[in-house]
Motif scaffolding. Structure first.
Motif, short mmCIF file in Angstrom:
data_model
loop_
_atom_site.label_atom_id
_atom_site.label_comp_id
_atom_site.label_asym_id
_atom_site.label_seq_id
_atom_site.Cartn_x
_atom_site.Cartn_y
_atom_site.Cartn_z
N ARG A 137 86.81 51.75 6.52
CA ARG A 137 87.28 50.48 5.95
C ARG A 137 86.42 49.31 6.42
N LEU A 138 85.99 49.34 7.67
CA LEU A 138 85.11 48.28 8.17
C LEU A 138 83.78 48.33 7.44
N ALA A 139 83.23 49.52 7.26
CA ALA A 139 81.95 49.66 6.54
C ALA A 139 82.10 49.14 5.12
N GLY A 140 83.22 49.41 4.49
CA GLY A 140 83.46 48.93 3.13
C GLY A 140 83.60 47.43 3.04
N SER A 141 83.86 46.79 4.18
CA SER A 141 83.99 45.33 4.17
C SER A 141 82.71 44.65 4.65
N GLY A 142 81.66 45.45 4.90
CA GLY A 142 80.39 44.86 5.30
C GLY A 142 80.15 44.83 6.79
N ILE A 143 81.02 45.44 7.57
CA ILE A 143 80.82 45.51 9.02
C ILE A 143 80.22 46.88 9.30
N GLY A 144 78.92 46.92 9.58
CA GLY A 144 78.21 48.17 9.77
C GLY A 144 78.66 48.93 11.00
N ALA A 145 78.62 50.25 10.93
CA ALA A 145 79.08 51.10 12.02
C ALA A 145 78.31 50.87 13.31
N ASP A 146 77.05 50.41 13.20
CA ASP A 146 76.25 50.20 14.40
C ASP A 146 76.37 48.78 14.96
N GLU A 147 77.17 47.93 14.32
CA GLU A 147 77.36 46.57 14.83
C GLU A 147 78.28 46.60 16.04
N PRO A 148 78.01 45.78 17.05
CA PRO A 148 78.91 45.71 18.21
C PRO A 148 80.35 45.39 17.80
N LEU A 149 80.52 44.56 16.78
CA LEU A 149 81.87 44.22 16.32
C LEU A 149 82.61 45.48 15.88
N ALA A 150 81.95 46.37 15.14
CA ALA A 150 82.60 47.60 14.68
C ALA A 150 83.01 48.47 15.86
N GLU A 151 82.13 48.62 16.83
CA GLU A 151 82.46 49.44 17.99
C GLU A 151 83.64 48.86 18.76
N THR A 152 83.68 47.56 18.89
CA THR A 152 84.81 46.90 19.56
C THR A 152 86.10 47.16 18.80
N LEU A 153 86.06 46.98 17.49
CA LEU A 153 87.26 47.18 16.69
C LEU A 153 87.73 48.63 16.72
N ILE A 154 86.81 49.58 16.70
CA ILE A 154 87.19 51.00 16.75
C ILE A 154 87.82 51.32 18.10
N LEU A 155 87.30 50.76 19.17
CA LEU A 155 87.91 50.98 20.49
C LEU A 155 89.32 50.38 20.52
N LEU A 156 89.49 49.21 19.94
CA LEU A 156 90.83 48.60 19.89
C LEU A 156 91.80 49.45 19.06
N VAL A 157 91.33 49.96 17.92
CA VAL A 157 92.17 50.86 17.11
C VAL A 157 92.58 52.06 17.95
N SER A 158 91.62 52.64 18.64
CA SER A 158 91.87 53.82 19.45
C SER A 158 92.94 53.54 20.51
N GLU A 159 92.82 52.43 21.20
CA GLU A 159 93.78 52.09 22.26
C GLU A 159 95.17 51.83 21.71
N LEU A 160 95.27 51.04 20.64
CA LEU A 160 96.59 50.71 20.10
C LEU A 160 97.28 51.92 19.49
N VAL A 161 96.53 52.75 18.77
CA VAL A 161 97.12 53.95 18.17
C VAL A 161 97.49 54.95 19.26
#
Length: 160
Positions: free
Chosen positions: A27-51
């Motif tokens: 979903r992030l990639a589809g919104s223009g946030i590339g998988a290799d961007e630091p923002l994407a990695e931060t968001l994925i870590l946050l998803v992981s922790e909350l879930v």
């Protein structure tokens, strides 16, 4: 302001954490946030922790929501905005931040959320609760708004 909101239903199963990460990454990639961007990695870590917290500590189904708000920074014309993650579950137990000691394998999740997110909190919701965090997005001036945010016609919604 343009908003994209998507959500994923989570079963109370630890395997759901990996599925939530893969779903959020796409979903992030589809919104223009590339998988290799630091923002994407931060968001994925946050998803992981909350879930993970929802799955491990509640034993209840949950809903992961991802909301991207896109606005134009008037000074540079670069895209900016806020990415909001929410996990809603039916457990009435409030989150209990801990401070893990030494080699403990648990107890760092909400500390990570606090350190990585610009804001976070929780609110009671019916018999359950909603835990949320927000990360402000500021991209470099070389990235155009069209590249960072596809046209959403105001609001888009997807439920999985």
């Amino acid at each position: 302001m343009q908003v994209l909101q998507v959500q994923l239903e989570i079963r109370p199963d630890p395997a759901e954490v990996g599925r939530a990460r893969r779903w959020a990454r796409s979903r992030l990639a589809g919104s223009g946030i590339g998988a290799d961007e630091p923002l994407a990695e931060t968001l994925i870590l946050l998803v992981s922790e909350l879930v993970t917290n929802a799955v491990v500590h509640t034993g209840c189904p949950a809903v992961l929501r991802l909301q991207l708000q896109g606005v134009r920074d008037d000074s540079s014309g670069a895209p900016s905005g806020t990415v909001r993650l929410e996990v809603a579950d039916s457990s009435g137990c409030p989150p209990a931040p801990r401070h893990a000691q030494g080699d403990e394998t648990n107890g760092r999740g909400l500390e990570l959320v606090d350190g990585l997110a610009d804001r976070w909190g929780w609110t009671p919701e019916g018999r359950g609760k909603r835990i949320w965090c927000e990360v402000d997005r500021c991209t470099s001036p070389g990235v155009t708004r069209a590249a960072a945010y596809p046209a959403y016609d105001g609001f888009a919604y997807e439920a999985v």
